[in-house]
Design a protein around this motif. Structure first.
Motif, PDB file in Angstrom:
ATOM      1  N   SER A 114      33.870-133.236  46.257  1.00  0.00           N
ATOM      2  CA  SER A 114      34.526-132.839  45.007  1.00  0.00           C
ATOM      3  C   SER A 114      35.721-133.721  44.678  1.00  0.00           C
ATOM      4  O   SER A 114      36.398-134.243  45.560  1.00  0.00           O
ATOM      5  CB  SER A 114      34.970-131.379  45.093  1.00  0.00           C
ATOM      6  OG  SER A 114      35.895-131.198  46.135  1.00  0.00           O
ATOM      7  N   TRP A 118      37.348-127.694  39.599  1.00  0.00           N
ATOM      8  CA  TRP A 118      36.067-127.090  39.244  1.00  0.00           C
ATOM      9  C   TRP A 118      34.993-127.481  40.256  1.00  0.00           C
ATOM     10  O   TRP A 118      34.199-126.656  40.716  1.00  0.00           O
ATOM     11  CB  TRP A 118      35.657-127.516  37.840  1.00  0.00           C
ATOM     12  CG  TRP A 118      34.386-126.878  37.370  1.00  0.00           C
ATOM     13  CD1 TRP A 118      33.117-127.395  37.485  1.00  0.00           C
ATOM     14  CD2 TRP A 118      34.235-125.609  36.737  1.00  0.00           C
ATOM     15  NE1 TRP A 118      32.195-126.533  36.956  1.00  0.00           N
ATOM     16  CE2 TRP A 118      32.853-125.416  36.485  1.00  0.00           C
ATOM     17  CE3 TRP A 118      35.134-124.614  36.345  1.00  0.00           C
ATOM     18  CZ2 TRP A 118      32.349-124.281  35.866  1.00  0.00           C
ATOM     19  CZ3 TRP A 118      34.639-123.465  35.725  1.00  0.00           C
ATOM     20  CH2 TRP A 118      33.263-123.314  35.500  1.00  0.00           C
ATOM     21  N   GLU A 119      34.975-128.767  40.636  1.00  0.00           N
ATOM     22  CA  GLU A 119      34.005-129.233  41.626  1.00  0.00           C
ATOM     23  C   GLU A 119      34.284-128.649  42.998  1.00  0.00           C
ATOM     24  O   GLU A 119      33.350-128.364  43.762  1.00  0.00           O
ATOM     25  CB  GLU A 119      34.005-130.754  41.679  1.00  0.00           C
ATOM     26  CG  GLU A 119      33.436-131.411  40.430  1.00  0.00           C
ATOM     27  CD  GLU A 119      33.504-132.921  40.487  1.00  0.00           C
ATOM     28  OE1 GLU A 119      33.987-133.481  41.507  1.00  0.00           O
ATOM     29  OE2 GLU A 119      33.080-133.574  39.504  1.00  0.00           O
ATOM     30  N   THR A 122      32.576-125.323  42.814  1.00  0.00           N
ATOM     31  CA  THR A 122      31.123-125.476  42.739  1.00  0.00           C
ATOM     32  C   THR A 122      30.537-125.852  44.098  1.00  0.00           C
ATOM     33  O   THR A 122      29.516-125.299  44.532  1.00  0.00           O
ATOM     34  CB  THR A 122      30.756-126.560  41.710  1.00  0.00           C
ATOM     35  OG1 THR A 122      31.279-126.190  40.435  1.00  0.00           O
ATOM     36  CG2 THR A 122      29.254-126.739  41.603  1.00  0.00           C
ATOM     37  N   GLN A 123      31.208-126.769  44.785  1.00  0.00           N
ATOM     38  CA  GLN A 123      30.662-127.277  46.042  1.00  0.00           C
ATOM     39  C   GLN A 123      30.859-126.330  47.215  1.00  0.00           C
ATOM     40  O   GLN A 123      30.075-126.364  48.176  1.00  0.00           O
ATOM     41  CB  GLN A 123      31.304-128.638  46.364  1.00  0.00           C
ATOM     42  CG  GLN A 123      31.056-129.724  45.336  1.00  0.00           C
ATOM     43  CD  GLN A 123      29.598-130.150  45.254  1.00  0.00           C
ATOM     44  OE1 GLN A 123      28.801-129.888  46.145  1.00  0.00           O
ATOM     45  NE2 GLN A 123      29.235-130.801  44.159  1.00  0.00           N
ATOM     46  N   TYR A 149      38.205-120.121  38.346  1.00  0.00           N
ATOM     47  CA  TYR A 149      36.967-120.889  38.259  1.00  0.00           C
ATOM     48  C   TYR A 149      35.851-120.221  39.065  1.00  0.00           C
ATOM     49  O   TYR A 149      34.690-120.240  38.654  1.00  0.00           O
ATOM     50  CB  TYR A 149      37.200-122.314  38.748  1.00  0.00           C
ATOM     51  CG  TYR A 149      37.951-123.190  37.772  1.00  0.00           C
ATOM     52  CD1 TYR A 149      38.246-122.759  36.479  1.00  0.00           C
ATOM     53  CD2 TYR A 149      38.378-124.464  38.142  1.00  0.00           C
ATOM     54  CE1 TYR A 149      38.926-123.569  35.592  1.00  0.00           C
ATOM     55  CE2 TYR A 149      39.056-125.285  37.261  1.00  0.00           C
ATOM     56  CZ  TYR A 149      39.334-124.837  35.983  1.00  0.00           C
ATOM     57  OH  TYR A 149      40.017-125.641  35.107  1.00  0.00           O
ATOM     58  N   GLN A 153      32.238-118.953  37.651  1.00  0.00           N
ATOM     59  CA  GLN A 153      30.974-119.452  38.179  1.00  0.00           C
ATOM     60  C   GLN A 153      30.181-118.384  38.926  1.00  0.00           C
ATOM     61  O   GLN A 153      28.958-118.315  38.805  1.00  0.00           O
ATOM     62  CB  GLN A 153      31.235-120.645  39.113  1.00  0.00           C
ATOM     63  CG  GLN A 153      31.810-121.852  38.412  1.00  0.00           C
ATOM     64  CD  GLN A 153      31.987-123.038  39.352  1.00  0.00           C
ATOM     65  OE1 GLN A 153      31.151-123.310  40.214  1.00  0.00           O
ATOM     66  NE2 GLN A 153      33.097-123.757  39.191  1.00  0.00           N
ATOM     67  N   ARG A 154      30.890-117.564  39.719  1.00  0.00           N
ATOM     68  CA  ARG A 154      30.212-116.549  40.516  1.00  0.00           C
ATOM     69  C   ARG A 154      31.060-115.282  40.577  1.00  0.00           C
ATOM     70  O   ARG A 154      31.798-115.056  41.537  1.00  0.00           O
ATOM     71  CB  ARG A 154      29.950-117.077  41.930  1.00  0.00           C
ATOM     72  CG  ARG A 154      28.835-118.113  42.020  1.00  0.00           C
ATOM     73  CD  ARG A 154      27.459-117.481  41.835  1.00  0.00           C
ATOM     74  NE  ARG A 154      27.209-116.448  42.814  1.00  0.00           N
ATOM     75  CZ  ARG A 154      26.671-116.686  44.022  1.00  0.00           C
ATOM     76  NH1 ARG A 154      26.340-117.913  44.370  1.00  0.00           N
ATOM     77  NH2 ARG A 154      26.458-115.681  44.862  1.00  0.00           N
TER      78      ARG A 154
END
Length: 201
Positions: A114, A118-119, A122-123, A149, A153-154
């Protein structure tokens, strides 16, 4: 005399304001989830060299003190951050520092690709499977941004967020007004309900 008194009052007010904002951010978008399996996610910060910088050293320490005590608790330490200049990934530098300088011997997972917050989220999501509680460690404003974030995302995983030990009264005291100003600027990307910790989780 009045000028000095006024300056002293203004300085004290700035310190109190910075302290309060960082305290509030550290308690936003977290709950009181219980459970024996936890993940402590430590986010890296701009480490272009092969030596762990000051901010990342503090983040590792904050991550380690966030580990819940007790033999019944299972903690996975997740270090997140890719390479910033093509060198060693921040995640690797953080993990090596935790082991070599703080003798951490628990389970370590690396997210080493990342480049943005945000990454980061996500990662690390695949590494959060099966845990009861999630702690995200950074400066309080940045950690709040990462929690928001995760909620985007989740939401199911965000419901497992609990407070990390990345805020302590008086720590970084003189820097906290600057951290508060910078935090307000970085958090402008969040919605009002995310900054205040309201709405569904």
């Amino acid at each position: 005399m009045r000028r000095r008194t006024g300056a002293a009052i203004a300085g004290a007010a700035a310190l109190a304001w910075g302290e309060w904002l960082n305290w509030r951010w550290s308690r936003t978008l977290v709950g009181d989830r219980v459970g024996d399996a936890e993940a402590v996610v430590v986010l890296g910060y701009r480490n272009p060299g092969e030596t762990v910088n000051l901010v990342n050293r503090w983040r590792v320490r904050a991550g380690l003190r966030s580990v819940a005590a007790g033999p019944a608790v299972s903690t996975r330490m997740i270090f997140s951050g890719g390479p910033t200049t093509g060198g060693t990934a921040e995640a690797r530098l953080l993990a090596d520092y935790a082991r070599s300088q703080h003798a951490f011997v628990g389970p370590v997972f690396l997210e080493d690709r990342s480049r943005t917050t945000w990454e980061n989220i996500t990662q690390v999501i695949p590494l959060l499977a099966g845990v009861d509680r999630i702690k995200i460690v950074s400066q309080p404003a940045h950690a709040l941004k990462a929690r928001a974030y995760l909620r985007r995302q989740r939401p199911d995983l965000a419901a497992r967020l609990v407070r990390a030990e990345d805020y302590r009264p008086g720590e970084w005291l003189l820097a906290k007004p600057l951290l508060a100003v910078y935090g307000l600027w970085t958090l402008r990307v969040l919605r009002g309900d995310e900054r205040r910790g309201r709405g569904s989780r």
